[in-house]
Write a protein that holds these residues in place. Sequence first.
Motif, mmCIF file in Angstrom:
data_model
loop_
_atom_site.group_PDB
_atom_site.id
_atom_site.type_symbol
_atom_site.label_atom_id
_atom_site.label_comp_id
_atom_site.label_asym_id
_atom_site.label_seq_id
_atom_site.Cartn_x
_atom_site.Cartn_y
_atom_site.Cartn_z
ATOM 1 N N PHE A 56 -8.126 4.256 -5.625
ATOM 2 C CA PHE A 56 -7.610 5.523 -5.118
ATOM 3 C C PHE A 56 -8.706 6.584 -5.198
ATOM 4 C CE2 PHE A 56 -3.538 3.644 -6.552
ATOM 5 C CZ PHE A 56 -2.769 3.827 -5.411
ATOM 6 N N ALA A 85 -8.589 10.675 -4.598
ATOM 7 C CA ALA A 85 -7.670 11.770 -4.295
ATOM 8 C C ALA A 85 -8.284 13.100 -4.696
ATOM 9 C CB ALA A 85 -6.347 11.548 -5.020
ATOM 10 N N TYR A 125 1.529 6.323 -7.150
ATOM 11 C CA TYR A 125 0.440 7.185 -7.627
ATOM 12 C C TYR A 125 0.941 8.615 -7.843
ATOM 13 C CZ TYR A 125 -4.288 9.202 -7.793
ATOM 14 O OH TYR A 125 -5.435 9.865 -8.184
ATOM 15 N N ARG A 141 0.834 4.033 -3.037
ATOM 16 C CA ARG A 141 0.573 5.465 -2.828
ATOM 17 C C ARG A 141 1.720 6.311 -3.374
ATOM 18 N NH1 ARG A 141 -3.273 6.978 1.154
ATOM 19 N NH2 ARG A 141 -1.994 8.788 1.693
ATOM 20 N N ILE A 143 0.836 -1.203 0.000
ATOM 21 C CA ILE A 143 0.000 0.000 0.000
ATOM 22 C C ILE A 143 0.872 1.256 0.000
ATOM 23 C CG2 ILE A 143 -1.463 1.401 1.512
ATOM 24 C CD1 ILE A 143 -3.097 -0.427 -0.094
ATOM 25 N N GLN A 144 1.909 1.275 0.819
ATOM 26 C CA GLN A 144 2.805 2.424 0.860
ATOM 27 C C GLN A 144 3.455 2.656 -0.503
ATOM 28 O OE1 GLN A 144 5.579 1.694 4.046
ATOM 29 N NE2 GLN A 144 4.065 2.012 5.652
ATOM 30 N N ARG A 201 -4.192 15.619 -1.642
ATOM 31 C CA ARG A 201 -4.117 14.500 -0.701
ATOM 32 C C ARG A 201 -4.788 13.279 -1.304
ATOM 33 N NH1 ARG A 201 -8.810 14.558 3.817
ATOM 34 N NH2 ARG A 201 -10.423 15.690 2.694
ATOM 35 N N ILE A 202 -4.345 12.129 -0.868
ATOM 36 C CA ILE A 202 -4.978 10.862 -1.240
ATOM 37 C C ILE A 202 -5.886 10.481 -0.080
ATOM 38 C CG2 ILE A 202 -4.620 8.452 -1.861
ATOM 39 C CD1 ILE A 202 -1.864 9.214 -2.902
ATOM 40 N N LYS A 203 -7.189 10.516 -0.297
ATOM 41 C CA LYS A 203 -8.159 10.291 0.769
ATOM 42 C C LYS A 203 -8.390 8.809 1.044
ATOM 43 C CE LYS A 203 -11.876 12.816 0.659
ATOM 44 N NZ LYS A 203 -13.121 13.453 0.147
ATOM 45 N N GLU A 204 -8.241 7.975 0.019
ATOM 46 C CA GLU A 204 -8.533 6.554 0.189
ATOM 47 C C GLU A 204 -7.577 5.716 -0.643
ATOM 48 O OE1 GLU A 204 -12.001 3.349 -1.069
ATOM 49 O OE2 GLU A 204 -12.609 5.411 -0.596
ATOM 50 N N THR A 205 -7.073 4.664 -0.046
ATOM 51 C CA THR A 205 -6.277 3.659 -0.756
ATOM 52 C C THR A 205 -6.782 2.309 -0.273
ATOM 53 O OG1 THR A 205 -4.376 5.151 -0.621
ATOM 54 C CG2 THR A 205 -3.960 2.901 -1.359
#
Length: 241
Positions: A190, A192, A121, A118, A114-115, A168-172
């Motif tokens: 994603f 964002a 992305y 992100r 996940i890291q 910002r990325i709100k959801e992953t």
Amino acid sequence: MAINPPESRAAKRCMRVELLQILFFAGLAVFIGIRLYMALGRPVGRSPEEHAREETEKAVAREAAAPARETASMQDPSGRPQTAFSTVDVDEAAYDGLEAIADADGSFDAAEFIQGARAAYGMIAGAFARGDVEALEPLLAPRVMSAYREAIEARAAKGETLTTEIDRIKETRLQEASLNGPKAKIKVRFVAEIAHETRASDGSVVSGDIAALHPVAEIWSFERDVTNDNPNWRLSAVRPA
């Protein structure tokens, strides 16, 4: 001088013998009583010191056994360790695929993936806006790389520039996962907040507004050959969520 008759002397001897017997049995009773008290006469229950010592020993035993309990809780009935995905957002449909990938690749870690996703992305969006083909090459699968290259070349031919800012990325969220042969694939949702702006060669705005943020929801598919020593995942598809 008075002389005791024989009967009187015999009676006295009997009395002395009886007295000695009484003293003997009395001493024996005292001895036995002391031994019984030593064995049975202790207070019922445990002293505070004994209780505290026992509790300390139990606490040490529980602490020593904790790793074994944790290991046991991470195993299925066959004894095979299970991979924990509780630290990341995962759709239920993705669990079997993630387990299969983890079985095939012992180094796979969902949280690290996940890291990395992100980070990818932001790197891919930035490199595409700059037209940095060299930076995109190791991050994209060949088919996606071809499409991005064409878009970059078309933009350059028009003399246009693209600016992208990710607020910002709100959801992953891991939405799907599968393993087909050596090829692992994971789909990530994603959401964002992003601002885009395209300008012509004269600086005029062609589209977008860099000051206006818009929510963008997309599904990015990443793939990797688990038999390859290269740990990097590549973007293989992008579609609206």
